[in-house]
Design an enzyme around this catalytic site. Sequence first.
Site, PDB file in Angstrom:
ATOM      1  N   ALA A  63       0.862  -1.182   0.000  1.00 56.20           N
ATOM      2  CA  ALA A  63       0.000   0.000   0.000  1.00 56.20           C
ATOM      3  C   ALA A  63       0.897   1.230   0.000  1.00 56.20           C
ATOM      4  O   ALA A  63       2.055   1.157   0.403  1.00 56.20           O
ATOM      5  CB  ALA A  63      -0.859  -0.016   1.265  1.00 56.20           C
ATOM      6  N   GLY A 102       0.609  -5.134   0.704  1.00 59.07           N
ATOM      7  CA  GLY A 102      -0.546  -5.123  -0.192  1.00 59.07           C
ATOM      8  C   GLY A 102      -0.214  -5.747  -1.544  1.00 59.07           C
ATOM      9  O   GLY A 102      -1.107  -6.300  -2.205  1.00 59.07           O
ATOM     10  N   GLU A 105      -0.532  -9.290  -1.102  1.00 57.75           N
ATOM     11  CA  GLU A 105      -1.959  -9.593  -0.943  1.00 57.75           C
ATOM     12  C   GLU A 105      -2.697  -9.564  -2.273  1.00 57.75           C
ATOM     13  O   GLU A 105      -3.629 -10.342  -2.492  1.00 57.75           O
ATOM     14  CB  GLU A 105      -2.579  -8.614   0.066  1.00 57.75           C
ATOM     15  CG  GLU A 105      -2.037  -8.845   1.474  1.00 57.75           C
ATOM     16  CD  GLU A 105      -2.488  -7.780   2.451  1.00 57.75           C
ATOM     17  OE1 GLU A 105      -2.085  -6.611   2.293  1.00 57.75           O
ATOM     18  OE2 GLU A 105      -3.257  -8.110   3.361  1.00 57.75           O
ATOM     19  N   GLU A 125       4.372  -5.646   6.932  1.00 54.91           N
ATOM     20  CA  GLU A 125       3.596  -4.620   7.630  1.00 54.91           C
ATOM     21  C   GLU A 125       3.947  -4.528   9.115  1.00 54.91           C
ATOM     22  O   GLU A 125       3.911  -3.452   9.701  1.00 54.91           O
ATOM     23  CB  GLU A 125       2.089  -4.893   7.482  1.00 54.91           C
ATOM     24  CG  GLU A 125       1.519  -4.568   6.116  1.00 54.91           C
ATOM     25  CD  GLU A 125       1.577  -5.733   5.141  1.00 54.91           C
ATOM     26  OE1 GLU A 125       2.405  -6.647   5.338  1.00 54.91           O
ATOM     27  OE2 GLU A 125       0.786  -5.732   4.183  1.00 54.91           O
TER      28      GLU A 125
END
Length: 676
Positions: A63, A102, A105, A125
């Site tokens: 992200a 992310g 993911e 993270e």
Amino acid sequence: MTSPVRTERKDDVLVIISDNPPVNALGAAVRQGLSAGLDEALADDGTKAVVIRCDGRTFFAGADITEFGKAPQQPSLLDVIERIEAFEKPVVAAIHGTALGGGCEIALGCHYRVAARSAKVGTPEVKLGLLPGGGGTQRLPRIAGVALALEMTAKGDPISAARAQEAGLVDKVVDDAALAEEAVAFARQVAKVRPLPRASERDAAPDPQAVEAFVRANGRRFKGFDAPAANIACVVKATETSFAEGLAFERAEFVKLLNGTQSAAQRHMFFAERQAAKIDDLPADTPLRRIENVGILGAGTMGGGIAMNFLTRGIPVTIVDTSQEALDRGIGVIRANYDRSVKSGRFTAVQVDAIMARLTPSLTMEDFAQSDLVIEAVYENLDLKKQIFADLGKIAKKGAILATNTSFLDVDAIAEASGRPADVVGMHFFSPANVMRLLEVVRGEKTAADVLATVMALGKTIGKVPVVSRVCFGFIGNRIMAQRSAPCTEMLLDGASPEQIDKVFTEDMGLAMGPYQMSDMAGVDVGWHRDPNRIETIRDALCAEGRLGQKAKAGFYDYDDQRNRTPSAKTAEIIDAFRAKAGRAKREVSDEEILERAIYPMINEGAKILAEAVAQRSSDIDVVWVTGYGWPIYTGGPMFWANTHGLDRIVAGLERHGVEVAPLLHEKAQSGSIFT
Ligand code: 3H9
């Protein structure tokens, strides 16, 4: 604005390509582009499968961290991932570089994953005080099992493509150069597969033993941090409930962490470390000097540790000391350190032989004549260092950089002695120099721009976090550390014990060590005058008794053979005697008082360092203390911590104890601003 995401049609396969330098962070424009790409694939009957890949150096690195805390923009990352997984045509991730957070993911949301051989996947993270909030904690255990999911989420280290393939996280590993092509071919192969494999539809088998073993093995590493436990809880949840419930749990835990101080501190440190590499008045394209070999003067603990940084990275080192004995001892220590790395599996014996072959021992500084960089690492004595630099100034070739590893002496005076001060810079390593990440780069009055830029870049090459300091006594780190010593001694005389003071530093503040534990480790006799009959301080008295620290199994504390520490009655007796001599009465010292008298002055000094422009920015001070002095990353370093603790509280505390408040700190507290 043009979208960072484009599509390319390869017959019946639509390739969605992100090009969002430098690391393809999944910002709003990328998420919108991915969504538009899926729309296109859905609308076109000729598209039978989709590939998602990235241009540039890496697949999505996560992200966009800069978006955290700002108003959310649609679609969310979670929406995009859900949509990919639910997509009715096969979606294949083509992974190169590092698929992180992310990015990992997104890949897990895809039905298939093809990875370049050199690629890595991970969910780091936790290092930002977070957890994978895009379904990662729920999909990872479903695909790879609880044990690996715990490793990846709660520790945050990435795994290789090969390991990912073994664990079922990657379906095919291909040569780097063939990734784009192979991913399309793979997509074509699976175009007709139905039902599509969806991670969310799989079960995650409970594995309580793995959880228990993992928690037990990592208790120390996770101490003080909130995020690892949240990651573990989410992974466990995946084995207990439906995917939807697990996802809701993950979301709630993610938001809790995101809004907490620890994640704010860890995200601050992420950017602070990168910011530290930038020098405000130095153009980013400053030319660098070539460093292909390094000379090190001094084969002691420091010189040897410094040498290892270069040797390990393939840079040859000439190491010089004054006697064959010192040289042999130093090289023996280096060899023993590398042999330990063979035992731990970091290197093979053959690799270590190759590393050691890059080391040339010598008894004469004349052998530095061809060195591109010479680092002096002898003991702290200004006259000695000036003499050495006068010699180096003559011996070293034109264009060579001359660096001193001094931890507090006047780098400008040393530079002048060399006769070529523009070539001189401070490179302050921290012990053990082969392990500690901090490198204070001391910029002298006359240090040339290219010398500074070269040393900063070299610092990064050898895996350090370089931070620039201007010249002053102790530079950034030691100057701040020095602030705590006098008040701590005063508090011992007031009635605090070394263990109480250390407890405030370690248990309450989360530092790796308190001042007295550190003193025992470094040696109580560091800087001692060595006259047992001259007893003016508590330290003199300890040294006179032979209480030299851990090495003597006695210092401020007592130690057993395993170096386990216990409070010392003898030390208490010495302190009591000093107190009595000073005619002071013993009183209770509260933990709060220790915080105010020992920690607040450190912040005060940080403010002075900023006002004097010794540090470029307050986040540089944080980087120094987190990477070099064991300040816990989860409170973000002393200046970030001060902001969260309250600058007005700190000013009031300093005033209460009669400490002159730095004008910058005063000003900030009064105006309600913070250190930025
Ligand atoms: C996440 O994904 C949450 C999700 O689970 C859930 C959401 C709901 N964002 O490190 P470098 C910048 S959390 C924004 O020097 P390298 C960096 O600041 C994220 N910016 O390069 C620097 O900027 P500048 C999980 C980012 O080659 C520049 O890129 N992911 C981001 O040494 C170059 O970076 C991570 O934690 C980002 N995500 O290393 C991975 N990443 O040039 C974080 C980097 O202005 N990133 N920047 O100083 C990394 O670990 C490294 O950057 C990487 C490259 C290994 C990728």
